[in-house]
Design a protein around this motif. Structure first.
Motif, short mmCIF file in Angstrom:
data_model
loop_
_atom_site.label_atom_id
_atom_site.label_comp_id
_atom_site.label_asym_id
_atom_site.label_seq_id
_atom_site.Cartn_x
_atom_site.Cartn_y
_atom_site.Cartn_z
N GLY A 390 -10.18 6.11 4.35
CA GLY A 390 -8.74 6.19 4.57
C GLY A 390 -7.97 5.43 3.51
O GLY A 390 -8.20 4.22 3.33
N ASN A 391 -7.08 6.10 2.79
CA ASN A 391 -6.34 5.41 1.74
C ASN A 391 -5.41 4.35 2.31
O ASN A 391 -5.18 3.32 1.68
CB ASN A 391 -5.55 6.43 0.90
N HIS A 633 -7.17 -7.09 -5.52
CA HIS A 633 -7.30 -5.87 -4.71
C HIS A 633 -8.28 -4.96 -5.43
O HIS A 633 -8.50 -5.11 -6.63
CB HIS A 633 -5.95 -5.19 -4.52
N CYS A 634 -8.86 -4.02 -4.68
CA CYS A 634 -9.81 -3.09 -5.29
C CYS A 634 -9.04 -2.01 -6.05
O CYS A 634 -9.08 -0.82 -5.70
CB CYS A 634 -10.70 -2.48 -4.22
N VAL A 726 -7.49 9.99 -5.36
CA VAL A 726 -8.89 9.70 -5.66
C VAL A 726 -8.99 8.70 -6.81
O VAL A 726 -9.79 7.75 -6.76
CB VAL A 726 -9.65 11.00 -5.98
N TRP A 727 -8.19 8.87 -7.87
CA TRP A 727 -8.30 7.97 -9.02
C TRP A 727 -7.55 6.67 -8.78
O TRP A 727 -7.90 5.64 -9.36
CB TRP A 727 -7.79 8.66 -10.27
N ALA A 728 -6.54 6.71 -7.95
CA ALA A 728 -5.74 5.50 -7.72
C ALA A 728 -6.35 4.59 -6.67
O ALA A 728 -6.19 3.38 -6.74
CB ALA A 728 -4.32 5.89 -7.30
N ILE A 729 -7.08 5.16 -5.68
CA ILE A 729 -7.55 4.35 -4.55
C ILE A 729 -9.06 4.47 -4.34
O ILE A 729 -9.78 3.47 -4.37
CB ILE A 729 -6.80 4.75 -3.25
#
Length: 772
Positions: A390-391, A633-634, A726-729
């Motif tokens: 979950g983003n 943060h990841c 997908v690329w941001a989180i």
């Protein structure tokens, strides 16, 4: 980036985000001189000299980006920097406006990315992916009054109109190529931006073309031919491009080409002066060419963001096998413990209570322990597994970690408090150890802020000398209280005292508004003392371990643990240096939490012992909570690049990379290694069987939780590979989980190859072994 491609290049160091002026001042220094040599501008250079002229000038101002990273977009530094940019733009555009009448000079003013409210970028929000684009022409580029109506693709439909209105950064490649009179690069998949092309001009007869539409159609035709050549050539060597889509694009290109050729033939019949006039056919051809270019770009994005699904499945299967092998249930004593708990859970409702207080008390304690295990497993299943899908969960991961940590610690406190009351004993300090972990975490999140930020901003209370000086003094006091156990302490104490004193002086200077006083010299000296201390402690550690193995004794096991913790303390000092003044309070609170958890692991009575799944979950959550509490943060846009410049303004790749790595992953490294050492030395051995107690299995469960997180992250990023975020989180979350796992794997090998091998040679005999 291109050291040999420019005739005149002046690069400046640009990685220090606190340096707001070096790059900009260099641009301001050289830009006027370079403009004097720009072909087409009025210059003071003697034309008889052989001074070469330039056709392209690139000036990369970086101050606005650095202000955003360091201070945010709503800081007075930003207003000052923007005013500076306004001034240089005004002077540059004035030079372009004064160009000769027949000269066409174009200035592009653009940004490569946007910026969030906290000054970061790299994600997928509109604030980050949208950037400004301003194009300014000299008077010689402008058309006379009555210039053609702008081509917008309305003759073809809304799809064409949308393609004309949308501008991507890759569209600047063919556009600038046309403006410079250069061929479009072979691998380009961008589409020409027709709105910023000047009107064609003929140098032969000194006249302007009657219409720009035919020439724009020609430019789009050349652009489309170049893109099709690239796609067709690529498809002959790779099967990535779907054949059906290529056929559709070819039909679309053929339709546009047919219209274009027909428009040329019709225009030649109507005029006799070799000039081409505007027509509906030309505009329709422009619309179709633009649709072809837009769809080609979309096809390229879809294909070249594909994933190797076979490789992904192999990776997932490999991680799944590792996850199975890492499962603690393979161990007989763990299976027996879990089976007993489950069996008791199934028969709980059938237990007959005889009224004896002792039986009630025993049943309640067993119920409490069962609840702790169940809740810890549920929390870790959610955190290590469900959360990765979950983003929104990933975005709020820090809050979730803090919440789960508080729940587990409160459950342990509830059982210990109940046990103390049932035994009619005074509640000792040990019963409140879980509360120390919770309160320290809450205090940290609520009051300690500004990690990795410039202390001269003075927006965070933890940057004040009234806060970090007492925190450093407390840190030094804890150093004397908790780590004093060797005969060489006079030397080691002196090292740590000097390191902390010079660190305090560095932070004091960094808080000044005078940017010439950077505090780098004091930080360098502090780092040197810390490194000396680490090297000294590692040497003592190796000597003690060698002595234990050679003499087959365990008298020095406590000394070995002390040396190990002293190494970790000094590595923590390095983290404090590269993170900033806020970390002084962080270090004090983290030491209190680690001391509380270490003491909790030492509880070995039947009433106070904590099951391994619960203890491992608390350690896992605490370590990760410190990661988030220190403003990490990841996500790549949350990397604290200022860590690379705490002791210097000069970028040095190895030192800067190591400092940034420690700033980001240092707390995970320290926490994991401390748990490993504590689990090893908190283990009680019996003289008869040598079996391990509950503490020995904490490390196994800890590694299992981390392996679960990596497996779930790998599955989630595979399942979400077409997700917008997908690329941001998801991908950054997987990469961070992979790095955490690699670090844990390194310590696992350290445990297997060094610690367990060394202590397998040591003979533990009776009470002496347990005491030591």
């Amino acid at each position: 980036l291109f050291p040999t491609q420019f005739d005149d290049a002046h690069p400046y160091p640009s990685f220090n985000t606190r340096d707001l002026d070096t790059v900009d001042n260099g641009c301001l220094l050289h830009l006027p001189r370079l403009l004097d040599r720009l072909a087409g501008l009025k210059t003071n250079i003697d034309p008889t000299t052989n001074v070469p002229l330039f056709e392209l000038i690139v000036s990369h101002f970086l101050g606005v980006d650095h202000v955003g990273h360091t201070y945010g977009p709503n800081n007075p530094h930003m207003e000052k920097k923007l005013q500076q940019m306004d001034n240089i733009l005004s002077r540059t555009l004035d030079r372009i406006d004064n160009a000769p009448e027949k000269s066409c000079i174009v200035a592009f003013v653009l940004g490569d990315h946007g910026m969030t409210e906290d000054g970061n970028h790299g994600g997928g929000t509109s604030e980050e992916i949208n950037a400004g684009l301003f194009v300014h022409f000299s008077p010689g580029c402008n058309a006379r009054e009555g210039y053609d109506q702008r081509i917008d693709g309305r003759e073809v439909g809304s799809e064409s109109t949308q393609a004309f209105d949308s501008i991507h950064q890759i569209d600047l490649v063919p556009t600038i190529s046309f403006l410079l009179g250069l061929p479009i690069p072979y691998a380009n998949i961008g589409g020409l931006v027709t709105a910023i092309l000047p009107k064609p001009y003929s140098e032969a007869d000194d006249t302007e073309a009657s219409s720009s539409t035919p020439y724009i159609a020609t430019a789009l035709a050349l652009n489309a031919a170049q893109v099709w050549t690239y796609l067709h050539t690529y498809s002959t060597t790779s099967r990535d491009l779907p054949r059906e889509r290529l056929l559709e694009l070819k039909e679309l290109l053929n339709s546009a080409t047919t219209l274009y050729r027909g428009a040329i033939l019709q225009s030649r019949k109507e005029v006799q002066d070799n000039d081409y006039h505007d027509s509906t056919e030309f505009r329709q051809a422009c619309g179709l060419f633009k649709i072809f270019l837009a769809e080609s770009t979309d096809l390229g994005k879809q294909v070249w963001t594909q994933f190797n699904e076979n490789g992904m499945m192999i990776g997932i299967c490999t991680l799944f096998i590792a996850w199975i092998l890492a499962n603690p249930l393979w161990k007989k004593d763990v299976r027996k413990q879990m089976r007993m708990i489950l069996c008791w859970f199934g028969t709980k409702s059938r237990i007959v209570v005889s009224g004896a207080k002792e039986n009630q008390f025993s049943s309640s304690l067993q119920s409490f322990r069962l609840l702790e295990v169940v809740v810890s497993l549920i929390c870790m299943i959610f955190y290590s597994g469900v959360l990765t899908f979950g983003n929104s969960y990933i975005e709020h991961e820090g809050d979730i970690v803090t919440f789960f940590l508080a729940i587990l610690c409160l459950l342990v406190f509830r059982r210990w408090y109940f046990e103390a009351n049932q035994n009619t004993k005074n509640i000792g300090v040990s019963a409140y150890l879980p509360l120390i972990v919770i309160l320290s975490s809450r205090i940290h999140n609520a009051f300690v802020t500004g990690h990795g930020l410039d202390p001269s901003i003075r927006l965070h209370a933890s940057h004040s000398a009234l806060v970090f000086l007492p925190a450093l003094a407390t840190l030094l006091a804890l150093r004397f209280r908790w780590f004093e156990s060797t005969q060489t302490l006079s030397f080691t104490n002196f090292i740590d005292i000097l390191a902390i004193i010079f660190l305090a002086c560095s932070w004091w200077e960094k808080r000044t508004r005078d940017h010439t006083r950077s505090g780098h010299e004091f930080a360098q000296v502090s780092m040197i003392f810390v490194m000396m201390g680490v090297i000294h402690s590692v040497c003592c550690l190796g000597s003690e371990l060698t002595s234990q193995v050679s003499e087959n004794r365990v008298r020095g096991s406590r000394k070995f643990l002390c040396h190990s913790r002293l190494v970790l303390f000094r590595v923590m000092l390095f983290l404090v240096i590269v993170t900033g003044p806020s970390t002084a309070c962080t270090a004090v609170l983290v030491l209190a939490q680690c001391a509380a958890l270490s003491q909790m692991m030492m509880q070995s009575t039947a009433q106070t012992e904590i099951d391994a799944p619960v203890m491992a979950a608390i350690w896992r959550l605490l370590i990760r909570e410190v990661f988030f509490a220190t403003n990490h943060h990841c996500s790549f846009n949350r990397l604290q690049f200022t860590a690379a410049f705490v002791a210097t303004d000069t970028f040095q790749f190895q030192i800067a990379g190591f400092s940034l790595f420690m700033n980001t992953f240092g707390w995970e490294l320290l926490g994991t290694l401390l748990l490993l050492l504590t689990a090893q030395f908190a283990t009680n051995f019996t003289a008869a069987s040598g079996s391990k107690d509950e503490s020995s299995r904490v490390w196994d469960w800890f590694c299992f939780y981390q392996c679960t997180e990596t497996l779930a992250s790998c599955i989630s990023v595979s399942a979400m590979k077409r997700h917008l975020m997908v690329w941001a989180i998801f991908a950054p979350r997987f990469m961070f989980a992979a790095i955490f796992t690699v670090m844990g794997l390194v310590f696992w090998f350290f445990d297997v190859l060094l610690l367990q091998n060394a202590y397998s040679k040591v003979k533990y005999i009776g009470k002496e072994g347990r005491d030591n």
